[in-house]
Design an enzyme around this catalytic site. Sequence first.
Site, PDB file in Angstrom:
ATOM      1  CG  ASP A 187      56.610  48.969  46.318  1.00 37.11           C
ATOM      2  OD1 ASP A 187      55.610  49.606  45.924  1.00 37.11           O
ATOM      3  OD2 ASP A 187      57.398  49.388  47.193  1.00 37.11           O
TER       4      ASP A 187
ATOM      5  CG  ASP B  65      43.264  51.370  37.678  1.00 36.46           C
ATOM      6  OD1 ASP B  65      43.952  52.315  38.121  1.00 36.46           O
ATOM      7  OD2 ASP B  65      42.531  50.660  38.401  1.00 36.46           O
ATOM      8  CB  ILE B  66      46.519  47.242  39.169  1.00 37.36           C
ATOM      9  CG1 ILE B  66      47.788  47.360  38.305  1.00 37.36           C
ATOM     10  CG2 ILE B  66      46.515  45.907  39.891  1.00 37.36           C
ATOM     11  CD1 ILE B  66      49.075  47.364  39.105  1.00 37.36           C
TER      12      ILE B  66
ATOM     13  CD  GLU C  99      46.044  52.407  41.718  1.00 32.39           C
ATOM     14  OE1 GLU C  99      44.848  52.540  42.045  1.00 32.39           O
ATOM     15  OE2 GLU C  99      46.971  53.044  42.255  1.00 32.39           O
TER      16      GLU C  99
ATOM     17  CG  ASN D 122      49.605  48.915  48.261  1.00 32.01           C
ATOM     18  OD1 ASN D 122      50.568  48.184  48.106  1.00 32.01           O
ATOM     19  ND2 ASN D 122      49.343  49.944  47.473  1.00 32.01           N
TER      20      ASN D 122
END
Length: 333
Positions: free
Chosen positions: A230, A213-214, A256, A221
């Site tokens: 993106d 997971d980021i 993500e 965002n």
Amino acid sequence: MLIGIAVVALIWGLEEYFDVILPYDRYGYFITIIVAAFCLLLAHFLRRANTAKILLFFYMSLYLISLTILSFINSANSGDIYTFSSTLQWLPILYLVAFLFLSVKQAVISTIAIYALLVSLLILPYLGLLHVESAALKALSINITLSHAVYIFCMFGVIKLKQTQKESQLKALQMEQAANNDGLLGIGNRRLLEAELDSRVAKHTPFSLLLIDIDFFKSINDVHGHLVGDDTLREITQCMNANLRPQDMLGRWGGEEFLVIANGAKFDSALTLAERLRTAVESHSFSTVGKVTVSIGVSQFKPDKPLSQTFAEADKALYQAKNAGRNQVVAAA
């Protein structure tokens, strides 16, 4: 080509044995074998396969068309249609060879040209340019004109059907790829990952799962916009792909989150791989957002437990990594 040489030699031998060979065929068979052997040498030793195919096709065309013209004139003069009919039975092979050796456009042009020459030859008696008394030869001419038209029509139909089949297969492949790949990142999506996992479970192939997971991706965002988000996803994908082993598979699990299927990896090897991925992302300089990190949960599939449990363990390990401050790897208990 070896098979072709053997066939010509066999026909030559049979005609000699039964004493039905024509004088020009005796020389023609010999020259055909020489030309075919030269084309074989050209294709296999000089790596000029395309040139060899074209050369062989044009030689066969010249040989069979010449025989057709000579045997037709001979039959018109003598009334004996054996020689002419014997030659005509081999002429359709030119249509087949054209589509095997040439491009579709070249094959179509060659086939039409050969048929036009044949038709022009066969209508000579009806134009008064050649005197033919044999009713059998006239009937044979009409039958040959019609039958060769059917051969060509069927050949075009087969080629068209083959092209349509290829187009359908290509379209089906493109649709399958579109259904199985993430359009943004160019890697497998959840559907493909689930299919791969089901396949490996069915085959009892050992593997480990790395659920990635980021960290704080939502803030990327919110601050920089979704286009930058993106771009960040793409850079992370490239960074992780560059650090995977050939047997590993990276896919987008959703949003993500990424999933790595570490095929055949022992648990210690999977943890080492996870740490390498985490370090690679942490040390990567992102063009707009600067530093980005990931949290990773690692679990190992075992045949004595369901796949869903392996996922639950990886998800729990990922949750622990995020709760412990993120940017770290946690192994399932």
